[in-house]
Design an enzyme around this catalytic site. Structure first.
Site, PDB file in Angstrom:
ATOM      1  N   HIS A  90       0.835  -1.220   0.000  1.00  0.00           N
ATOM      2  CA  HIS A  90       0.000   0.000   0.000  1.00  0.00           C
ATOM      3  C   HIS A  90       0.865   1.265   0.000  1.00  0.00           C
ATOM      4  O   HIS A  90       0.444   2.302   0.490  1.00  0.00           O
ATOM      5  CB  HIS A  90      -0.939   0.048   1.207  1.00  0.00           C
ATOM      6  CG  HIS A  90      -1.691  -1.224   1.452  1.00  0.00           C
ATOM      7  ND1 HIS A  90      -2.892  -1.519   0.872  1.00  0.00           N
ATOM      8  CD2 HIS A  90      -1.364  -2.316   2.203  1.00  0.00           C
ATOM      9  CE1 HIS A  90      -3.301  -2.710   1.256  1.00  0.00           C
ATOM     10  NE2 HIS A  90      -2.385  -3.222   2.058  1.00  0.00           N
TER      11      HIS A  90
ATOM     12  N   SER B 273      14.759  21.604 -16.678  1.00  0.00           N
ATOM     13  CA  SER B 273      13.564  22.395 -16.924  1.00  0.00           C
ATOM     14  C   SER B 273      13.973  23.661 -17.653  1.00  0.00           C
ATOM     15  O   SER B 273      15.056  24.196 -17.429  1.00  0.00           O
ATOM     16  CB  SER B 273      12.905  22.738 -15.586  1.00  0.00           C
ATOM     17  OG  SER B 273      12.143  23.920 -15.709  1.00  0.00           O
TER      18      SER B 273
ATOM     19  N   LYS C 285      16.060  21.918 -11.578  1.00  0.00           N
ATOM     20  CA  LYS C 285      15.356  20.652 -11.774  1.00  0.00           C
ATOM     21  C   LYS C 285      16.190  19.581 -12.481  1.00  0.00           C
ATOM     22  O   LYS C 285      16.893  19.862 -13.444  1.00  0.00           O
ATOM     23  CB  LYS C 285      14.074  20.873 -12.599  1.00  0.00           C
ATOM     24  CG  LYS C 285      12.988  21.654 -11.909  1.00  0.00           C
ATOM     25  CD  LYS C 285      12.427  20.969 -10.675  1.00  0.00           C
ATOM     26  CE  LYS C 285      11.555  19.765 -10.956  1.00  0.00           C
ATOM     27  NZ  LYS C 285      10.312  20.064 -11.655  1.00  0.00           N
TER      28      LYS C 285
ATOM     29  N   GLU D 154       9.646   8.317 -16.852  1.00  0.00           N
ATOM     30  CA  GLU D 154       8.242   8.702 -17.040  1.00  0.00           C
ATOM     31  C   GLU D 154       7.744   8.273 -18.419  1.00  0.00           C
ATOM     32  O   GLU D 154       6.612   7.807 -18.569  1.00  0.00           O
ATOM     33  CB  GLU D 154       8.081  10.215 -16.895  1.00  0.00           C
ATOM     34  CG  GLU D 154       8.355  10.740 -15.494  1.00  0.00           C
ATOM     35  CD  GLU D 154       8.493  12.263 -15.495  1.00  0.00           C
ATOM     36  OE1 GLU D 154       7.494  12.948 -15.738  1.00  0.00           O
ATOM     37  OE2 GLU D 154       9.618  12.762 -15.270  1.00  0.00           O
TER      38      GLU D 154
END
Ligand code: ARG
Length: 461
Positions: free
Chosen positions: A158, A279, A285, A292
């Site tokens: 979980h 970024s 960043k 992804e």
């Protein structure tokens, strides 16, 4: 052959330009050039052996086809959409180059059994290549597993810290998934192993062909058993794309975990800069875009499986042009997984685990609470009662702002008199993990044995 392509003199009028656009598949099926030429050469040689065409014509066709293939590959020949597909383009160029013999190639076959053969050859070949790439990724995972066999981390359920494990065990979980993926690919390839040549358009052929000979020449294990089914069957593509979608799903889970691990919130790992991007506005960043994208590509690949199922649903026997729509999803699924596997392997190789941070994470959150219960069971307490006592101790520790191993023996004994000094050894993380000494468990020796086992299997295949 005229610009009427496969239509011949039954037709007077030309296909409208819009219909040419819709009908032509050459833009995407030209990638089947190697399979198409291999299939045609095997067919021509068989025609020659069987005396259906002369042996000289068969050889002229075979060498002509090799030449046409080379010239297409070098860009010396261009693909003509008016000729619809790879099959008609190749045949037209062959006839241009060798004359009459070229027009004998299509004796005893149809584009229907031809494309079915090409796609099966392509699928078998792709399954093998994908499996090799999975093997490379598995090797990278096994290397990580070995390197981090002595590092501990929280295992989760979980997404809540649950029990301590060795980091190597986590990597081995992906090895286990990918091993099944290889099994599924092999299975899909095996079922694509029947050669449909000889099915003709739908009702086989009148010529005395040798189906088994052609099948053996092309590396198939056997021949299809029903011409109607063979001409209209794309099950092998569905199976391959299903196997691909599941493998991509596994990669998406890995991608997601990497995204979590490299977040500031987790800080469990860092990725090589070759797998991150920055970024355009926030200079600080470092984004795990590649992980992804691997995750995101899963939607696309699963969509391809749905496309295939939807194209096939409700099709009457045997061949229908709808089947042409099975090609692009198949090709793109293969391409997408190929790229994802290559990238995933590099990403895993570049992954550095933050072992100190992981060790600290294991020490927070009562991950060894199960040990309290298991300890009491060894003292004869029923598990349910022991679980309840351990729960009460977690509550007490939480209230006092302590970890379990910081509870005094008196405090433990106040809950259950069976606790003795040796409970503190049980609560030690390494002991807690290594006591899980069962096949498939996280004990050090079990992990090393699994790494060894997987490596041996990979080297044997
Ligand atoms: N390009 C076609 C396909 O991919 C080849 C078969 C064409 N057959 C036909 N009867 N029009 O399905």
């Amino acid at each position: 052959m005229t610009s009427q392509g496969a239509r011949g003199r039954r037709f007077e009028g030309e296909l409208t330009p819009e219909a040419v656009d819709l009908n032509a598949s050459v833009d995407f099926d030209k990638r089947l050039l190697p399979e198409d030429v291999a299939g045609s050469i095997a067919h021509a040689r068989m025609l020659g052996r069987q005396g259906i065409i002369s042996a000289e014509d068969a050889e002229r066709i075979a060498s002509g086809l090799e030449e046409v293939k080379r010239r297409f590959e070098r860009g010396e020949l261009s693909w003509d959409p008016a000729l619809e597909d790879v099959h008609m383009n190749v045949e037209a160029r062959l006839t241009e180059s060798i004359g009459d013999a070229g027009s004998r190639l299509h004796t005893g076959r149809s584009r229907n059994d031809q494309i079915s053969t090409d796609l099966r050859l392509y699928s078998r070949n792709s399954a093998e290549k994908l499996s090799a790439l999975i093997g490379d990724l598995r090797r990278a995972l096994l290397d990580r597993a070995e390197r981090y066999v002595d590092a501990f981390m929280p295992g989760y359920t979980h997404l809540q810290r649950a029990q301590p494990i060795r980091v190597g065990h986590h990597f081995l979980a992906y090895d286990a998934m990918l091993r099944r993926d290889q099994g599924r690919l092999a299975d899909a390839a095996r079922r694509a192993g029947e050669c449909p040549l000889g099915a003709g358009a739908l009702a086989a052929t009148t010529y005395p062909i040798d189906r088994e000979g052609v099948a053996a020449d092309l590396g198939f294990e056997g021949v299809t058993r029903n011409s109607l089914d063979a001409a209209g069957d794309r099950d092998f593509a569905v199976e391959l794309v299903a196997a691909i979608a599941l493998c991509q799903t596994h990669l998406s889970r890995l991608g997601e975990e990497i995204v979590l691990w490299v977040s500031q919130e987790f800080s469990f790992a860092t990725l090589g800069e070759g797998y991150c991007s920055g970024s355009s506005i926030m200079p600080q960043k470092v984004n795990p875009d590649v992980a992804e994208l691997i995750r995101g590509k899963t939607g696309r690949v699963t969509g391809h499986w749905v496309s295939l199922m939807t194209v096939l649903k409700g099709l009457p026997l045997a061949y229908n042009k709808d089947l042409q729509e099975t090609q692009e999803p198949l090709f793109d699924a293969v391409d997408t997984l190929k790229t994802s596997l290559l990238v995933a392997r590099g990403m895993v190789e570049s992954l550095e685990m933050n072992t100190e941070r992981l060790r600290r994470a294991v020490g927070e959150g009562y991950l060894v609470a199960t040990e309290l219960a298991d300890y009491l069971v060894t003292k004869g307490r029923p598990f349910r009662r022991a679980h309840d006592a351990a729960g009460a101790l977690v509550r007490r520790a939480q209230a006092e702002g302590l970890e379990l191993e910081e509870l005094s023996l008196e405090a433990l004994r106040a809950e259950d008199s069976a606790f003795g000094e040796d409970i503190y050894e049980w609560l030690d993380v390494a002991n807690a993990v290594d006591r899980r000494d069962v096949v498939g468990g996280p004990a050090r020796a079990r992990i090393l044995a699994e790494i060894e086992r997987s490596r041996r299997e990979l080297n044997g295949s």
